[in-house]
Write an enzyme that holds these catalytic residues in place. Structure first.
Site, PDB file in Angstrom:
ATOM      1  N   ASP A 181      83.543  15.747  -9.331  1.00 21.54           N
ATOM      2  CA  ASP A 181      82.815  15.098  -8.251  1.00 21.54           C
ATOM      3  C   ASP A 181      83.653  13.949  -7.706  1.00 21.54           C
ATOM      4  OD1 ASP A 181      80.483  16.680  -8.748  1.00 21.54           O
ATOM      5  OD2 ASP A 181      79.989  15.343 -10.415  1.00 21.54           O
ATOM      6  N   LYS A 217      73.948  14.687  -4.389  1.00 18.86           N
ATOM      7  CA  LYS A 217      73.051  15.312  -5.368  1.00 18.86           C
ATOM      8  C   LYS A 217      72.303  14.184  -6.070  1.00 18.86           C
ATOM      9  CE  LYS A 217      74.488  18.801  -7.945  1.00 18.86           C
ATOM     10  NZ  LYS A 217      75.238  19.523  -9.025  1.00 18.86           N
ATOM     11  N   ASP A 268      83.770  19.816  -6.690  1.00 19.62           N
ATOM     12  CA  ASP A 268      82.355  20.004  -7.044  1.00 19.62           C
ATOM     13  C   ASP A 268      81.500  19.264  -6.011  1.00 19.62           C
ATOM     14  OD1 ASP A 268      80.436  21.243  -8.681  1.00 19.62           O
ATOM     15  OD2 ASP A 268      80.156  19.435  -9.863  1.00 19.62           O
ATOM     16  N   ASP A 269      80.843  18.202  -6.385  1.00 20.66           N
ATOM     17  CA  ASP A 269      79.976  17.480  -5.454  1.00 20.66           C
ATOM     18  C   ASP A 269      80.640  16.194  -4.970  1.00 20.66           C
ATOM     19  OD1 ASP A 269      77.739  19.304  -5.784  1.00 20.66           O
ATOM     20  OD2 ASP A 269      77.496  18.423  -7.772  1.00 20.66           O
ATOM     21  N   ASP A 329      77.045  12.400  -7.236  1.00 26.32           N
ATOM     22  CA  ASP A 329      76.227  13.159  -8.185  1.00 26.32           C
ATOM     23  C   ASP A 329      75.437  12.219  -9.096  1.00 26.32           C
ATOM     24  OD1 ASP A 329      75.115  14.989  -9.925  1.00 26.32           O
ATOM     25  OD2 ASP A 329      76.992  15.994 -10.407  1.00 26.32           O
TER      26      ASP A 329
END
Length: 478
Positions: free
Chosen positions: A207, A271, A232-233, A236
């Site tokens: 992330d 997220k 990924d994100d 998060d």
């Protein structure tokens, strides 16, 4: 009395004068004095000399870190390159910064400890301030489930500031917090970070920024940060048990190696919450996170995502475009039932959505959320490119200002002629800017307009007495 005041003033001046600057340079030596003309070579030597109130300045240049410079091992698994264990105090932080007008780069390409995760700056101290430098080339060597981190706060430490640090072109998460309160991540960037080694190169643990703290670890804030092209994100908060704030942050192309090459990672912009969509051991107090004045653009998955959270969050004055779903508020049904349901308990106010790839929003239980003054709910509004001053993504990755703050951009900034501008929606406005005043009318026919909605977002054909949303504003029907 006059003499006592003079003595006190002299003592205060002496204390201030006691703070010293310590210099480190690529051509320094740890046998030097640590002055500008006799700099040290390593952070370890500088930390040994530093006291509360001191500033360690790294001169410009690239510090190619060798594996023998790793200062220690923590938690049995982290090779801590720079193990920061000496605390400052309130009003007297220890500062580790790029020298004024210079920008040092720490290159971790050669640090590949076998069987260890890498933490470049492992903060096991309070009242520190890290500022004005780059971290590049952080490595991963474990082929199974693992992660490396550029900056870690994992031991319950608090009151630290991480400012204007850029983490890029490596395999590590930018900033990762698991224990500690009142830490501020300010004006930092994380971009082009992709783990091609572990789990078959999935990149699913990289992330831009992550905060996953205990319930007692309150007050952590990310402000003015950017994350793009992390595998990924972007941001998060999974498994986070205390409220966290994302304020004026931008997430772009999460789930990508670059703007045209996707990865198998999740790819959400923001997220905010969730606990793995699984039955919990017992009920607990679920934190309410705040995401405000943020931008989510072209993330592979959702722009703003509740991630099966067990409660509501506050989503205020955000702007989203070109994500799979721009706003996905899905919640888990309850702590003991691991089923997805439409989001409940959320407040969505003054948000803008433009052309989500699959839709503006999904998984929102409108009767169980507070939904006001968004472009998509409770009253859908037509949004067109002409509503914005600019749709040029390149603005979002422009260089920061000299003080490290975000660049001035027109991207998704509303044109003054737009209805959305009049309603003070989107990232450029704050909640204080929102239209105020609840109009009172004696009947629905007095205002005309395009529709009436309850505060829960349900359309009403013939409103009776009460408070409704009409024309993007609250109206009292008497």
């Amino acid at each position: 009395m006059k003499k006592l005041c003079i003595v006190a003033a002299l003592m205060a001046a002496s204390a201030a004068a006691g703070a010293k600057n310590i210099y480190v340079a690529t051509d320094g030596s740890d046998s030097n004095r640590g002055t500008m003309d006799s700099p040290l070579a390593t952070l370890a030597a500088a930390q040994a000399k530093a006291q509360p109130g001191d500033t360690v300045y790294f001169r410009g240049g690239t510090y190619r870190i060798a594996e023998e410079q790793v200062m220690g091992t923590e938690e049995n698994i982290y090779a801590t390159v720079f193990n920061l264990t000496k605390s400052g105090s309130e009003g007297k932080r220890i500062v580790y910064a790029g020298a004024p007008g210079e920008r040092p780069v720490f290159d971790l390409t050669d640090v590949r400890p076998e069987g260890k995760r890498v933490s470049v700056f492992y903060i096991h101290a309070n009242w520190l301030h890290l500022k004005n430098f780059d971290i590049v080339g952080t490595q991963v060597t474990i082929t199974g489930h693992t992660q490396s981190e550029a900056i870690s706060i994992r031991r319950g430490n608090s009151h630290n500031i991480i400012e204007n640090v850029a983490i890029h072109d490596g395999m590590a998460i930018g900033v990762y917090i698991t224990k500690g309160s009142d830490n501020l991540v300010l004006n930092c960037d994380a971009y082009r970070n992709y783990d091609s080694v572990s789990e078959g190169g999935r990149g699913g643990n990289v992330d831009g920024f992550g905060c996953h703290v205990r319930s007692q670890d309150t007050g952590n804030v990310f402000r003015g940060c950017r994350a793009w092209c992390n595998s990924d994100d972007g941001f998060d908060l999974i498994n986070c048990y205390a409220p966290v704030t994302f304020d004026n942050c931008w997430a772009m192309y999460s789930g990508y190696k670059d703007e045209s090459t996707s990865t198998p990672g999740d790819g959400n912009g923001f997220k905010a919450g969730g606990y793995g969509k699984q039955v919990q051991d017992a009920p607990f107090s679920v934190p309410r996170h705040t995401v405000k004045n943020c931008i989510a653009y072209a993330n592979k998955a959702n722009g703003f995502y509740a991630n099966h959270h067990l409660g509501g969050n506050d989503w205020l004055n955000n702007s989203a475009w070109k994500n799979k779903y721009n706003y996905n508020m899905v919640n888990q049904k309850s702590w003991d039932v691991a089923e997805d349901v439409g989001g409940y308990g959320h407040t969505l106010r003054s948000n803008v959505s433009y052309r989500g790839n699959r839709g503006d929003w999904t998984e929102i239980n409108q009767d169980e959320c507070t939904i006001e003054n968004n472009s998509f709910l409770p009253m859908p509004m037509a949004v067109a490119e002409a509503d914005f001053l600019s749709t040029d993504y390149a603005e979002l990755t422009a260089p920061r200002k000299a003080d490290g703050s975000l660049p001035d951009v027109s991207f998704m900034r509303l044109a003054p002629t737009s209805r959305l501008y009049a309603a003070r929606m989107g990232w450029e406005f704050t909640q204080d800017d929102a239209p105020t005043g609840i109009r009172g009318v004696s009947g629905a026919g007095e205002t005309g307009g395009s529709g009436w909605y309850t505060l829960g977002g349900v359309r009403v054909e013939k409103p009776q007495r009460g408070v409704y949303i009409h024309g993007g504003r609250k109206v009292v029907v008497k």
